[in-house]
Design an enzyme around this catalytic site. Structure first.
Site, PDB file in Angstrom:
ATOM      1  N   LYS A  22      25.958 121.096  36.035  1.00  0.00           N
ATOM      2  CA  LYS A  22      27.518 121.789  36.994  1.00  0.00           C
ATOM      3  C   LYS A  22      28.266 120.108  36.711  1.00  0.00           C
ATOM      4  O   LYS A  22      28.834 120.142  36.729  1.00  0.00           O
ATOM      5  CB  LYS A  22      27.634 122.232  37.900  1.00  0.00           C
ATOM      6  CG  LYS A  22      28.960 122.516  37.990  1.00  0.00           C
ATOM      7  CD  LYS A  22      29.037 123.167  39.468  1.00  0.00           C
ATOM      8  CE  LYS A  22      28.184 122.147  41.564  1.00  0.00           C
ATOM      9  NZ  LYS A  22      29.687 121.830  41.657  1.00  0.00           N
ATOM     10  N   ASN A  23      27.932 119.157  37.925  1.00  0.00           N
ATOM     11  CA  ASN A  23      28.263 117.596  38.142  1.00  0.00           C
ATOM     12  C   ASN A  23      28.278 117.151  36.876  1.00  0.00           C
ATOM     13  O   ASN A  23      29.277 116.190  37.194  1.00  0.00           O
ATOM     14  CB  ASN A  23      28.065 117.106  39.139  1.00  0.00           C
ATOM     15  CG  ASN A  23      28.739 118.218  40.415  1.00  0.00           C
ATOM     16  OD1 ASN A  23      28.758 120.122  40.799  1.00  0.00           O
ATOM     17  ND2 ASN A  23      27.393 118.370  41.832  1.00  0.00           N
ATOM     18  N   ARG A  92      38.088 122.923  43.695  1.00  0.00           N
ATOM     19  CA  ARG A  92      37.994 121.356  43.778  1.00  0.00           C
ATOM     20  C   ARG A  92      37.672 120.357  43.124  1.00  0.00           C
ATOM     21  O   ARG A  92      38.648 118.881  42.907  1.00  0.00           O
ATOM     22  CB  ARG A  92      37.452 120.609  44.734  1.00  0.00           C
ATOM     23  CG  ARG A  92      37.109 119.424  45.473  1.00  0.00           C
ATOM     24  CD  ARG A  92      35.937 118.630  46.627  1.00  0.00           C
ATOM     25  NE  ARG A  92      35.894 117.853  46.497  1.00  0.00           N
ATOM     26  CZ  ARG A  92      37.600 116.800  46.879  1.00  0.00           C
ATOM     27  NH1 ARG A  92      38.569 117.457  47.011  1.00  0.00           N
ATOM     28  NH2 ARG A  92      37.266 115.501  46.470  1.00  0.00           N
ATOM     29  N   CYS A 116      37.070 122.001  52.045  1.00  0.00           N
ATOM     30  CA  CYS A 116      36.543 123.665  51.974  1.00  0.00           C
ATOM     31  C   CYS A 116      35.359 123.596  52.618  1.00  0.00           C
ATOM     32  O   CYS A 116      35.281 122.848  53.733  1.00  0.00           O
ATOM     33  CB  CYS A 116      35.560 123.127  50.567  1.00  0.00           C
ATOM     34  SG  CYS A 116      34.687 121.644  50.485  1.00  0.00           S
ATOM     35  N   ARG A 121      37.702 117.206  52.892  1.00  0.00           N
ATOM     36  CA  ARG A 121      37.738 116.927  50.485  1.00  0.00           C
ATOM     37  C   ARG A 121      38.853 115.769  50.961  1.00  0.00           C
ATOM     38  O   ARG A 121      39.728 116.332  49.815  1.00  0.00           O
ATOM     39  CB  ARG A 121      37.380 117.874  50.754  1.00  0.00           C
ATOM     40  CG  ARG A 121      36.053 118.757  50.517  1.00  0.00           C
ATOM     41  CD  ARG A 121      34.761 117.999  50.366  1.00  0.00           C
ATOM     42  NE  ARG A 121      34.223 117.812  49.033  1.00  0.00           N
ATOM     43  CZ  ARG A 121      34.457 118.182  48.110  1.00  0.00           C
ATOM     44  NH1 ARG A 121      33.687 120.163  48.475  1.00  0.00           N
ATOM     45  NH2 ARG A 121      33.389 118.290  46.880  1.00  0.00           N
ATOM     46  N   ASP A 307      23.147 117.263  48.221  1.00  0.00           N
ATOM     47  CA  ASP A 307      23.031 118.415  47.387  1.00  0.00           C
ATOM     48  C   ASP A 307      22.613 119.738  47.740  1.00  0.00           C
ATOM     49  O   ASP A 307      21.411 120.242  47.408  1.00  0.00           O
ATOM     50  CB  ASP A 307      24.044 118.427  45.823  1.00  0.00           C
ATOM     51  CG  ASP A 307      25.277 118.057  45.212  1.00  0.00           C
ATOM     52  OD1 ASP A 307      25.669 117.770  44.720  1.00  0.00           O
ATOM     53  OD2 ASP A 307      25.808 118.304  47.100  1.00  0.00           O
ATOM     54  N   ILE A 329      26.991 112.145  54.183  1.00  0.00           N
ATOM     55  CA  ILE A 329      28.288 112.482  53.541  1.00  0.00           C
ATOM     56  C   ILE A 329      29.541 113.187  53.567  1.00  0.00           C
ATOM     57  O   ILE A 329      30.709 112.921  53.539  1.00  0.00           O
ATOM     58  CB  ILE A 329      27.368 112.540  52.438  1.00  0.00           C
ATOM     59  CG1 ILE A 329      26.467 111.663  51.622  1.00  0.00           C
ATOM     60  CG2 ILE A 329      28.266 113.205  51.208  1.00  0.00           C
ATOM     61  CD1 ILE A 329      26.498 111.080  51.215  1.00  0.00           C
ATOM     62  N   ARG A 399      28.475 129.992  40.987  1.00  0.00           N
ATOM     63  CA  ARG A 399      29.514 128.937  40.789  1.00  0.00           C
ATOM     64  C   ARG A 399      28.591 127.592  40.007  1.00  0.00           C
ATOM     65  O   ARG A 399      29.222 127.236  39.839  1.00  0.00           O
ATOM     66  CB  ARG A 399      30.465 127.998  41.760  1.00  0.00           C
ATOM     67  CG  ARG A 399      30.973 129.189  42.853  1.00  0.00           C
ATOM     68  CD  ARG A 399      32.307 128.276  43.284  1.00  0.00           C
ATOM     69  NE  ARG A 399      32.509 126.822  43.308  1.00  0.00           N
ATOM     70  CZ  ARG A 399      33.419 125.959  44.381  1.00  0.00           C
ATOM     71  NH1 ARG A 399      33.218 126.570  44.622  1.00  0.00           N
ATOM     72  NH2 ARG A 399      33.326 125.008  43.177  1.00  0.00           N
TER      73      ARG A 399
HETATM   74  C1  EPZ Z   1      30.967 115.760  43.670  1.00  0.00           C
HETATM   75  O1  EPZ Z   1      32.001 115.624  44.866  1.00  0.00           O
HETATM   76  C2  EPZ Z   1      29.951 116.231  43.647  1.00  0.00           C
HETATM   77  N1  EPZ Z   1      30.551 117.467  42.539  1.00  0.00           N
HETATM   78  C3  EPZ Z   1      29.190 116.815  44.958  1.00  0.00           C
HETATM   79  O2  EPZ Z   1      28.749 118.219  44.457  1.00  0.00           O
HETATM   80  C4  EPZ Z   1      28.457 116.369  45.662  1.00  0.00           C
HETATM   81  O3  EPZ Z   1      27.804 116.824  46.888  1.00  0.00           O
HETATM   82  C5  EPZ Z   1      29.173 114.567  45.853  1.00  0.00           C
HETATM   83  O4  EPZ Z   1      29.483 113.993  45.054  1.00  0.00           O
HETATM   84  C6  EPZ Z   1      28.161 113.486  46.162  1.00  0.00           C
HETATM   85  O5  EPZ Z   1      27.517 113.558  45.590  1.00  0.00           O
HETATM   86  C7  EPZ Z   1      31.160 116.885  41.484  1.00  0.00           C
HETATM   87  O6  EPZ Z   1      30.626 115.952  40.643  1.00  0.00           O
HETATM   88  C8  EPZ Z   1      31.843 118.300  40.801  1.00  0.00           C
HETATM   89  P1  EPZ Z   1      32.516 112.427  47.055  1.00  0.00           P
HETATM   90  P2  EPZ Z   1      33.002 114.759  45.106  1.00  0.00           P
HETATM   91  O7  EPZ Z   1      33.921 111.407  46.339  1.00  0.00           O
HETATM   92  O8  EPZ Z   1      33.167 113.369  44.282  1.00  0.00           O
HETATM   93  C9  EPZ Z   1      34.358 111.633  51.155  1.00  0.00           C
HETATM   94  C10 EPZ Z   1      27.874 120.340  44.809  1.00  0.00           C
HETATM   95  O9  EPZ Z   1      27.726 121.235  45.698  1.00  0.00           O
HETATM   96  N2  EPZ Z   1      35.828 111.293  49.992  1.00  0.00           N
HETATM   97  O10 EPZ Z   1      31.664 111.827  46.510  1.00  0.00           O
HETATM   98  O11 EPZ Z   1      34.201 115.534  45.485  1.00  0.00           O
HETATM   99  C11 EPZ Z   1      34.310 112.813  51.113  1.00  0.00           C
HETATM  100  O12 EPZ Z   1      34.698 113.111  52.031  1.00  0.00           O
HETATM  101  C12 EPZ Z   1      28.817 119.618  44.777  1.00  0.00           C
HETATM  102  O13 EPZ Z   1      27.825 121.178  43.576  1.00  0.00           O
HETATM  103  C13 EPZ Z   1      36.510 109.953  50.757  1.00  0.00           C
HETATM  104  O14 EPZ Z   1      37.433 109.917  51.981  1.00  0.00           O
HETATM  105  O15 EPZ Z   1      32.749 114.199  46.114  1.00  0.00           O
HETATM  106  C14 EPZ Z   1      32.267 112.810  51.157  1.00  0.00           C
HETATM  107  O16 EPZ Z   1      32.751 112.050  52.603  1.00  0.00           O
HETATM  108  C15 EPZ Z   1      29.506 119.546  46.720  1.00  0.00           C
HETATM  109  N3  EPZ Z   1      37.383 109.901  50.014  1.00  0.00           N
HETATM  110  C16 EPZ Z   1      32.030 111.100  50.359  1.00  0.00           C
HETATM  111  O17 EPZ Z   1      33.529 110.352  49.772  1.00  0.00           O
HETATM  112  C17 EPZ Z   1      38.319 109.675  48.734  1.00  0.00           C
HETATM  113  O18 EPZ Z   1      39.317 109.758  48.048  1.00  0.00           O
HETATM  114  C18 EPZ Z   1      31.507 111.085  49.471  1.00  0.00           C
HETATM  115  O19 EPZ Z   1      32.268 112.214  48.389  1.00  0.00           O
HETATM  116  C19 EPZ Z   1      36.749 110.602  48.225  1.00  0.00           C
HETATM  117  C20 EPZ Z   1      36.080 111.379  48.441  1.00  0.00           C
END
Ligand code: EPZ
Length: 420
Positions: A22-23, A92, A116, A121, A307, A329, A399
């Site tokens: 998915k990701n 998202r 969420c 996020r 995840d 995370i 999803r």
């Molecule tokens: C991706 O989300 C995945 N989703 C998430 O999977 C996964 O949990 C996450 O990466 C972490 O591995 C997809 O790929 C569609 P991040 P993403 O930006 O990219 C913070 C699932 O269950 N952050 O890597 O949105 C954020 O709050 C989903 O399949 C900032 O601070 O996550 C988090 O604490 C859930 N500023 C950390 O970084 C930003 O601008 C990692 O988030 C962006 C993120």
């Protein structure tokens, strides 16, 4: 709405095949916005999120249909640069159309995704990255409005307080591939899904190096052409099925697994006493002896995946001993704790830690899914719980898992759907 009913107590046995990731498919579908040529994406899982992304592509001027695991994307005449709130707010990940729209059209108006259940996020790193490339960015009525007369490659540090960001890395990479000059992203995300996106972009004519490491280099090109790509297997679905084998003390063979994507999880499961053997892309998972509790800390890849945190918590809740699970995370990603405790688990939350004291058994109960991975966690708990568990709001599960109940049923689980 449907609910999932599970009669616990069956040891899972047999073979199951993992679907496409998915990701990986979500940003790769967004990347088709970078060309007017046709693209063919294979091994696409039929998920709620996949279909949401296809709707967004259609709203942005693409023709995109999923048929038997294959998506063909082609361009219609009217391109559009606005990704509206009602679609982005349902998923998202659709925020990752920002980079390709800006890269291709030099303008984008994308709804802020909002938070969420697993956390706030933020998108500050996404905006920092595109600003470094020369975009003018403003927030107007809940939308990110970005435009640039031209995008110029630049060096940037993209690490945040929680480490690297997967989709921020994706967005910046997709904006940079058509920029003038060289972009260097430091503290880039190393997830396999980021690598898969970079591989697809390179097939389209991009010049990306270093993907999979914390420093990604992108040499801007003038034009990207269409490409055909097969999505990597979903490592989180594979991990979820591994836990299903262990929590039921079963013995299953999981096909279409890239073992190298699961190092941290396999290390922890073997530490807990699991027997995991691999042959090519098939992994056999079983318990040859009593499992014992292990401590988990989630980290950016190649660390233990956030995840998989909810799913391994299910396993630890019925494993003798004390397991401390630390979520680094998304510190609020513990909605599943209350539901597991309703099933008789002994889990105590202490800030970003969950202290799990393994119990002899769980009891089936009506529980409510709150997010994608929490839904999977409750289904795993239901497989081992005494009597019947009913999980409501399973649209969360749909999803990100392609027919999970069908896969579990074929492994012997007593699992079916009922109307709410
Ligand atoms: C991706 O989300 C995945 N989703 C998430 O999977 C996964 O949990 C996450 O990466 C972490 O591995 C997809 O790929 C569609 P991040 P993403 O930006 O990219 C913070 C699932 O269950 N952050 O890597 O949105 C954020 O709050 C989903 O399949 C900032 O601070 O996550 C988090 O604490 C859930 N500023 C950390 O970084 C930003 O601008 C990692 O988030 C962006 C993120």
């Amino acid at each position: 709405m449907d609910k999932l009913i599970i009669e616990g107590g069956v040891k899972l046995k047999g073979e199951v095949t993992v679907s496409g990731a998915k990701n990986s498919v979500l940003p790769i579908l967004a990347a088709t916005l970078l060309t007017d040529d046709a693209c063919v994406i294979k091994d696409v899982p039929n998920l709620r999120d996949t279909n949401t992304m296809l709707k967004i592509l259609r709203a942005l001027g693409k023709n995109a249909e999923l048929d038997k695991g294959i998506v063909t994307v082609s361009s219609l005449k009217n391109t559009n640069f606005i990704a509206d709130y009602k679609l982005v707010s349902t998923m998202r990940a659709s925020f990752c159309v920002l980079g390709p729209l800006l890269g291709k059209l030099k303008k984008a108006k994308v709804s802020l995704p909002g938070g969420c259940i697993i956390g706030v996020r933020p998108v500050d790193l996404h905006l920092k990255g595109i600003k470094c490339l020369g975009a003018d960015v403003s927030i107007e009525s809940g939308y990110v409005v970005a435009k640039a007369s031209r995008l110029r490659g630049s060096r940037m540090y993209l690490g945040g307080v929680y480490g690297s960001s997967v989709l921020a890395t994706d967005n910046v990479m997709m904006a940079a591939v058509l920029a003038q000059g060289k972009t260097v992203i430091e503290s880039a995300a190393c997830e396999p899904e980021v690598v898969d996106l970079a591989e697809f972009l390179n097939k389209m004519g991009a010049k990306i190096k270093g993907h999979g490491t914390p420093v990604i280099e992108i040499e801007g090109v003038r034009h990207l052409h269409g490409a055909t790509h097969t999505i990597i297997p979903d490592r989180i679905e594979a991990g979820t099925l591994m836990i299903a084998a262990l929590i039921t003390r079963g013995d299953i063979c999981i096909k279409n697994v890239l073992f190298q994507h699961l190092g941290a999880l396999i290390d922890k499961l073997e530490e807990a006493g699991a027997s995991i053997t691999k042959k090519d892309t098939t992994v056999r998972v079983r318990c040859k002896r009593r499992l014992r509790a292990v401590n988990i800390t989630t980290l950016p890849y190649p660390g233990f995946p956030t995840d998989m945190q909810a799913q391994i918590m299910s396993l630890m809740s019925v494993t003798p001993g004390i397991s401390v699970i630390t979520e680094k995370i998304y510190p609020d990603r513990f909605m599943h704790v209350a539901e597991l405790n309703r099933m008789g688990a002994h889990i105590q939350r202490e800030g970003p830690h969950a202290i799990v004291e393994g119990v002899k058994g769980l009891s089936g109960a009506p529980v409510m899914a709150s997010d994608l991975r929490a839904s999977a966690c409750l289904a795993l708990a239901g497989l081992v719980a005494h009597a019947r568990t009913s999980i409501s709001r399973i649209y969360h599960l749909e999803r990100g898992y392609e027919n999970l109940e069908g896969k579990l049923e074929r492994l012997g689980a007593k699992i079916w759907r009922e109307k709410e």
